[in-house]
Design a protein around this motif. Sequence first.
Motif, short mmCIF file in Angstrom:
data_model
loop_
_atom_site.label_atom_id
_atom_site.label_comp_id
_atom_site.label_asym_id
_atom_site.label_seq_id
_atom_site.Cartn_x
_atom_site.Cartn_y
_atom_site.Cartn_z
N CYS A 4 -2.17 -5.50 3.10
CA CYS A 4 -3.16 -5.08 2.11
C CYS A 4 -2.73 -3.73 1.53
O CYS A 4 -2.36 -2.82 2.26
CB CYS A 4 -4.53 -4.97 2.75
SG CYS A 4 -5.80 -4.30 1.64
N SER A 5 -2.81 -3.61 0.22
CA SER A 5 -2.43 -2.35 -0.43
C SER A 5 -3.50 -1.28 -0.24
O SER A 5 -3.23 -0.10 -0.44
CB SER A 5 -2.18 -2.59 -1.91
OG SER A 5 -3.35 -3.11 -2.52
N ALA A 6 -4.69 -1.64 0.19
CA ALA A 6 -5.76 -0.66 0.38
C ALA A 6 -5.88 -0.18 1.82
O ALA A 6 -6.02 1.01 2.07
CB ALA A 6 -7.09 -1.25 -0.07
N CYS A 7 -5.81 -1.10 2.79
CA CYS A 7 -6.06 -0.70 4.19
C CYS A 7 -4.89 -0.95 5.13
O CYS A 7 -4.90 -0.48 6.26
CB CYS A 7 -7.31 -1.38 4.73
SG CYS A 7 -7.11 -3.15 4.99
N GLY A 8 -3.88 -1.70 4.71
CA GLY A 8 -2.72 -1.94 5.56
C GLY A 8 -2.82 -3.15 6.46
O GLY A 8 -1.91 -3.44 7.22
N GLN A 9 -3.91 -3.90 6.40
CA GLN A 9 -4.11 -5.09 7.23
C GLN A 9 -3.15 -6.19 6.79
O GLN A 9 -2.91 -6.37 5.61
CB GLN A 9 -5.56 -5.56 7.09
CG GLN A 9 -5.89 -6.85 7.80
CD GLN A 9 -5.91 -6.71 9.31
OE1 GLN A 9 -6.17 -5.65 9.82
NE2 GLN A 9 -5.64 -7.78 10.01
N GLU A 10 -2.61 -6.94 7.74
CA GLU A 10 -1.75 -8.07 7.39
C GLU A 10 -2.60 -9.14 6.71
O GLU A 10 -3.64 -9.54 7.21
CB GLU A 10 -1.08 -8.63 8.64
CG GLU A 10 -0.11 -9.72 8.35
CD GLU A 10 0.58 -10.24 9.60
OE1 GLU A 10 1.17 -11.33 9.50
OE2 GLU A 10 0.52 -9.60 10.64
N LYS A 19 -10.04 -7.90 5.84
CA LYS A 19 -10.66 -6.74 6.49
C LYS A 19 -11.53 -5.95 5.53
O LYS A 19 -12.69 -5.68 5.80
CB LYS A 19 -9.58 -5.84 7.09
CG LYS A 19 -10.12 -4.65 7.84
CD LYS A 19 -9.01 -3.85 8.48
CE LYS A 19 -9.56 -2.63 9.20
NZ LYS A 19 -8.48 -1.81 9.72
N CYS A 20 -10.95 -5.57 4.35
CA CYS A 20 -11.70 -4.71 3.43
C CYS A 20 -12.15 -5.42 2.15
O CYS A 20 -12.94 -4.88 1.39
CB CYS A 20 -10.89 -3.47 3.07
SG CYS A 20 -9.45 -3.79 2.04
N GLY A 21 -11.61 -6.63 1.91
CA GLY A 21 -12.02 -7.40 0.74
C GLY A 21 -11.34 -7.01 -0.56
O GLY A 21 -11.71 -7.51 -1.61
N ALA A 22 -10.35 -6.12 -0.51
CA ALA A 22 -9.67 -5.68 -1.72
C ALA A 22 -8.83 -6.81 -2.31
O ALA A 22 -8.20 -7.57 -1.59
CB ALA A 22 -8.78 -4.48 -1.43
#
Length: 158
Positions: A4-10, A19-22
């Motif tokens: 994820c470009s926002a939180c780093g989650q795979e 995780k963050c919905g981005a």
Amino acid sequence: MAFCSACGQEIGTAAFCPKCGASQGTAASAAASAPGTAPVTATASPSAGLEENVAGLLCYILGWITGLIFLLIDKRPFVKFHGAQSIALSIGVTVLYIALGIFMAMLHFVHLGLLAFLLYPLLGLALFVLWIYVMYKAYQHEKYKLPIIGNLVEGMVK
């Protein structure tokens, strides 16, 4: 492996982060821009074009400085680990050199200054080899943990 470009989650191939919905897409704007105006472009993260292994290697280049930059800017867990380990390694080397300076001063007072003079370059060479080794391991995309610092850093980054 995508993150994820926002939180780093795979995220794999998902369009939205679980995780963050981005949104993970870089879809172009459907609306045409008015004549004479610049087209709307998506802003990329500071490390968007940088591979994980290259970013991990760059964490060690200038010691704690580049480690801190990548730790604060990059969201990927691999890069954050190497950034934090670079900072911890720099702190450990500084403490080691201070202790060696005190030890060298003690050797000088007991007239063994030549021994101290020989130890200093050997330590410098050993630390240079360690520095090259951790950069090589990061470039090989291995999460190599240094003996003492690695476990502490891994616990801090999680």
